[in-house]
Design an enzyme around this catalytic site. Sequence first.
Site, PDB file in Angstrom:
ATOM      1  N   GLN A  43     -24.701  47.798  -1.422  1.00  0.00           N
ATOM      2  CA  GLN A  43     -25.722  48.569  -2.141  1.00  0.00           C
ATOM      3  C   GLN A  43     -27.112  48.397  -1.540  1.00  0.00           C
ATOM      4  O   GLN A  43     -27.908  49.330  -1.547  1.00  0.00           O
ATOM      5  CB  GLN A  43     -25.737  48.158  -3.619  1.00  0.00           C
ATOM      6  CG  GLN A  43     -26.600  49.081  -4.474  1.00  0.00           C
ATOM      7  CD  GLN A  43     -26.683  48.602  -5.911  1.00  0.00           C
ATOM      8  OE1 GLN A  43     -25.715  48.119  -6.474  1.00  0.00           O
ATOM      9  NE2 GLN A  43     -27.865  48.735  -6.499  1.00  0.00           N
ATOM     10  N   ARG A  47     -12.617  13.146  -2.840  1.00  0.00           N
ATOM     11  CA  ARG A  47     -11.766  13.955  -1.972  1.00  0.00           C
ATOM     12  C   ARG A  47     -10.848  13.037  -1.158  1.00  0.00           C
ATOM     13  O   ARG A  47     -11.093  11.847  -1.004  1.00  0.00           O
ATOM     14  CB  ARG A  47     -12.622  14.882  -1.116  1.00  0.00           C
ATOM     15  CG  ARG A  47     -13.379  15.867  -2.036  1.00  0.00           C
ATOM     16  CD  ARG A  47     -14.031  16.985  -1.297  1.00  0.00           C
ATOM     17  NE  ARG A  47     -15.448  16.759  -1.067  1.00  0.00           N
ATOM     18  CZ  ARG A  47     -16.273  17.684  -0.609  1.00  0.00           C
ATOM     19  NH1 ARG A  47     -15.844  18.880  -0.322  1.00  0.00           N
ATOM     20  NH2 ARG A  47     -17.548  17.400  -0.417  1.00  0.00           N
ATOM     21  N   TYR A  71     -15.858  26.051 -10.526  1.00  0.00           N
ATOM     22  CA  TYR A  71     -16.106  26.085  -9.078  1.00  0.00           C
ATOM     23  C   TYR A  71     -15.497  27.345  -8.475  1.00  0.00           C
ATOM     24  O   TYR A  71     -16.178  28.122  -7.800  1.00  0.00           O
ATOM     25  CB  TYR A  71     -15.503  24.839  -8.420  1.00  0.00           C
ATOM     26  CG  TYR A  71     -15.715  24.768  -6.916  1.00  0.00           C
ATOM     27  CD1 TYR A  71     -16.988  24.552  -6.379  1.00  0.00           C
ATOM     28  CD2 TYR A  71     -14.647  24.895  -6.025  1.00  0.00           C
ATOM     29  CE1 TYR A  71     -17.182  24.478  -5.004  1.00  0.00           C
ATOM     30  CE2 TYR A  71     -14.832  24.808  -4.660  1.00  0.00           C
ATOM     31  CZ  TYR A  71     -16.102  24.598  -4.150  1.00  0.00           C
ATOM     32  OH  TYR A  71     -16.288  24.515  -2.780  1.00  0.00           O
ATOM     33  N   THR A 107     -26.229  16.079  -4.773  1.00  0.00           N
ATOM     34  CA  THR A 107     -25.140  15.311  -4.130  1.00  0.00           C
ATOM     35  C   THR A 107     -25.466  15.014  -2.675  1.00  0.00           C
ATOM     36  O   THR A 107     -24.763  14.235  -2.037  1.00  0.00           O
ATOM     37  CB  THR A 107     -23.798  16.077  -4.187  1.00  0.00           C
ATOM     38  OG1 THR A 107     -23.946  17.313  -3.487  1.00  0.00           O
ATOM     39  CG2 THR A 107     -23.369  16.349  -5.616  1.00  0.00           C
ATOM     40  N   ALA A 152     -21.220  30.179   2.262  1.00  0.00           N
ATOM     41  CA  ALA A 152     -20.158  29.173   2.381  1.00  0.00           C
ATOM     42  C   ALA A 152     -19.252  29.337   1.172  1.00  0.00           C
ATOM     43  O   ALA A 152     -19.521  28.824   0.095  1.00  0.00           O
ATOM     44  CB  ALA A 152     -20.753  27.765   2.417  1.00  0.00           C
ATOM     45  N   ASP A 169     -32.775  21.727  -0.434  1.00  0.00           N
ATOM     46  CA  ASP A 169     -31.760  20.968  -1.173  1.00  0.00           C
ATOM     47  C   ASP A 169     -32.415  20.311  -2.376  1.00  0.00           C
ATOM     48  O   ASP A 169     -33.585  19.920  -2.309  1.00  0.00           O
ATOM     49  CB  ASP A 169     -31.168  19.876  -0.236  1.00  0.00           C
ATOM     50  CG  ASP A 169     -29.779  19.442  -0.663  1.00  0.00           C
ATOM     51  OD1 ASP A 169     -29.654  18.870  -1.762  1.00  0.00           O
ATOM     52  OD2 ASP A 169     -28.822  19.667   0.098  1.00  0.00           O
ATOM     53  N   VAL A 208     -31.756  25.817  -5.953  1.00  0.00           N
ATOM     54  CA  VAL A 208     -31.538  27.251  -5.696  1.00  0.00           C
ATOM     55  C   VAL A 208     -31.413  28.067  -6.976  1.00  0.00           C
ATOM     56  O   VAL A 208     -31.466  29.289  -6.926  1.00  0.00           O
ATOM     57  CB  VAL A 208     -30.280  27.544  -4.843  1.00  0.00           C
ATOM     58  CG1 VAL A 208     -30.501  27.264  -3.388  1.00  0.00           C
ATOM     59  CG2 VAL A 208     -29.056  26.858  -5.379  1.00  0.00           C
ATOM     60  N   THR A 257     -12.544  20.179   4.938  1.00  0.00           N
ATOM     61  CA  THR A 257     -13.195  19.690   6.155  1.00  0.00           C
ATOM     62  C   THR A 257     -13.567  18.217   5.966  1.00  0.00           C
ATOM     63  O   THR A 257     -13.853  17.802   4.843  1.00  0.00           O
ATOM     64  CB  THR A 257     -14.444  20.541   6.438  1.00  0.00           C
ATOM     65  OG1 THR A 257     -14.036  21.906   6.545  1.00  0.00           O
ATOM     66  CG2 THR A 257     -15.124  20.135   7.721  1.00  0.00           C
TER      67      THR A 257
HETATM   68  P1  NAD Z   1     -22.091  18.474  -0.303  1.00  0.00           P
HETATM   69  O1  NAD Z   1     -22.036  18.110  -1.739  1.00  0.00           O
HETATM   70  O2  NAD Z   1     -22.158  17.388   0.685  1.00  0.00           O
HETATM   71  O3  NAD Z   1     -23.293  19.472  -0.029  1.00  0.00           O
HETATM   72  C1  NAD Z   1     -23.795  20.373  -0.973  1.00  0.00           C
HETATM   73  C2  NAD Z   1     -25.295  20.259  -0.959  1.00  0.00           C
HETATM   74  O4  NAD Z   1     -25.847  21.216  -1.871  1.00  0.00           O
HETATM   75  C3  NAD Z   1     -25.782  18.884  -1.403  1.00  0.00           C
HETATM   76  O5  NAD Z   1     -26.731  18.407  -0.474  1.00  0.00           O
HETATM   77  C4  NAD Z   1     -26.424  19.139  -2.766  1.00  0.00           C
HETATM   78  O6  NAD Z   1     -27.466  18.248  -3.071  1.00  0.00           O
HETATM   79  C5  NAD Z   1     -26.867  20.572  -2.612  1.00  0.00           C
HETATM   80  N1  NAD Z   1     -27.004  21.297  -3.874  1.00  0.00           N
HETATM   81  C6  NAD Z   1     -26.105  21.372  -4.897  1.00  0.00           C
HETATM   82  N2  NAD Z   1     -26.585  22.137  -5.881  1.00  0.00           N
HETATM   83  C7  NAD Z   1     -27.811  22.562  -5.478  1.00  0.00           C
HETATM   84  C8  NAD Z   1     -28.802  23.377  -6.061  1.00  0.00           C
HETATM   85  N3  NAD Z   1     -28.623  23.922  -7.268  1.00  0.00           N
HETATM   86  N4  NAD Z   1     -29.941  23.598  -5.372  1.00  0.00           N
HETATM   87  C9  NAD Z   1     -30.134  23.059  -4.144  1.00  0.00           C
HETATM   88  N5  NAD Z   1     -29.231  22.271  -3.543  1.00  0.00           N
HETATM   89  C10 NAD Z   1     -28.083  22.026  -4.204  1.00  0.00           C
HETATM   90  O7  NAD Z   1     -20.820  19.422  -0.034  1.00  0.00           O
HETATM   91  P2  NAD Z   1     -20.267  20.006   1.339  1.00  0.00           P
HETATM   92  O8  NAD Z   1     -18.878  19.500   1.464  1.00  0.00           O
HETATM   93  O9  NAD Z   1     -21.226  19.793   2.440  1.00  0.00           O
HETATM   94  O10 NAD Z   1     -20.175  21.546   0.988  1.00  0.00           O
HETATM   95  C11 NAD Z   1     -21.123  22.483   1.496  1.00  0.00           C
HETATM   96  C12 NAD Z   1     -20.676  23.898   1.124  1.00  0.00           C
HETATM   97  O11 NAD Z   1     -19.411  24.184   1.740  1.00  0.00           O
HETATM   98  C13 NAD Z   1     -20.466  24.106  -0.371  1.00  0.00           C
HETATM   99  O12 NAD Z   1     -20.894  25.418  -0.697  1.00  0.00           O
HETATM  100  C14 NAD Z   1     -18.988  23.975  -0.553  1.00  0.00           C
HETATM  101  O13 NAD Z   1     -18.537  24.698  -1.681  1.00  0.00           O
HETATM  102  C15 NAD Z   1     -18.482  24.576   0.745  1.00  0.00           C
HETATM  103  N6  NAD Z   1     -17.137  24.077   1.087  1.00  0.00           N
HETATM  104  C16 NAD Z   1     -16.978  22.825   1.581  1.00  0.00           C
HETATM  105  C17 NAD Z   1     -15.719  22.371   1.885  1.00  0.00           C
HETATM  106  C18 NAD Z   1     -15.483  21.020   2.480  1.00  0.00           C
HETATM  107  O14 NAD Z   1     -14.331  20.725   2.814  1.00  0.00           O
HETATM  108  N7  NAD Z   1     -16.484  20.168   2.642  1.00  0.00           N
HETATM  109  C19 NAD Z   1     -14.595  23.188   1.667  1.00  0.00           C
HETATM  110  C20 NAD Z   1     -14.802  24.458   1.142  1.00  0.00           C
HETATM  111  C21 NAD Z   1     -16.086  24.907   0.869  1.00  0.00           C
END
Ligand code: NAD
Length: 314
Positions: free
Chosen positions: A162, A186, A145, A36, A114, A32, A57, A175
Amino acid sequence: MPTSLVTGGAGFLGSHLCEVLLERGHRVLCLDNLETGSLANIDDLRDDRFVFLNHDVIEHIAIEEPIDVVFHLAALASPIDYLRLPLHSLKAGSYGTHHALGLAKFKRARFVLASTSEVYGDPQVHPQPETYWGHVNPVGPRGVYDEAKRYAEALTMAYHRQQGVDTAIARIFNTYGARMRPNDGRAIPTFLRQALEARPLTVFGDGSQTRSFCYVDDLIRGLVLLAESEEHLPINIGNPDEKSLLELAEMVLRLTGSSSQIIFESLPVDDPQVRQPDITRAKQLLGWEPEIELEDGLRKTIASLGRGAAVGSA
Ligand code: NAD
């Protein structure tokens, strides 16, 4: 002992996933960049089977040891964050997903993306089955997004078709639960914060737009079952129990005992009117369905606040 890599592992969903994987006997590499996420989310997980890697990443990921499963969660998941950092959102979905998939290919690991209900945009079909291809505005503010996730899905299928990578795609619907940030914009954390601070609850539009809220424990159970399955095509993981935003606000007031008012504000651009998963595939292929009712999940979330955790929802 299987080894799992969780990108975005210090975030809301990622930290819960790391916890469950450790409970299931995995060694866990949590990657991470803390954009966020927070170290506080993973404080309790520190043991010799848990490693935290502070890494973005968007940059190449080099890891020596064998990896069995890559869970790719790193993304800017809240509107407040992807509107603040739109290019980073697109890069995380494109370069970031390339790097995570490349690692899974090199390690011959199972890869779980995800993805999100946002790939359906403002859906013209209700509830949304995985076969519906969506109605997304590519040039609106949310495009950074939604299109990043759609690109990530296309990339995942290309690596599968592929390059033979063993991939899976979870389309996650809203969630909620402990450890989300109270100010991430949210609905559930915002309403809970406002109710507990005795401030007015701000409902967008007339509050008739709907969401389907899944408690975090149900969601993580679904993600793990998907990782353990042999499915490759997208699977919706979410709770089909649909509620209007106004119903949600009223429930939050009742459960917190708050006397706050509800006030109405203008709808954000491209805010979907309805969002409800069709979970037929998850039921049939994974034997999964949510077990926790919204009211019970909200009670657990409110209780977690007393233990010092941040509140959350999507
Ligand atoms: P979150 O913001 O709590 O977690 C995302 C994490 O990714 C954070 O810890 C952030 O620091 C890290 N991150 C962001 N960009 C990064 C990068 N470039 N390199 C490394 N780390 C990075 O959000 P979440 O709600 O836990 O979401 C997690 C995943 O689930 C995401 O891919 C999100 O799109 C997907 N998702 C979540 C929900 C939901 O309801 N929470 C709904 C649909 C999809």
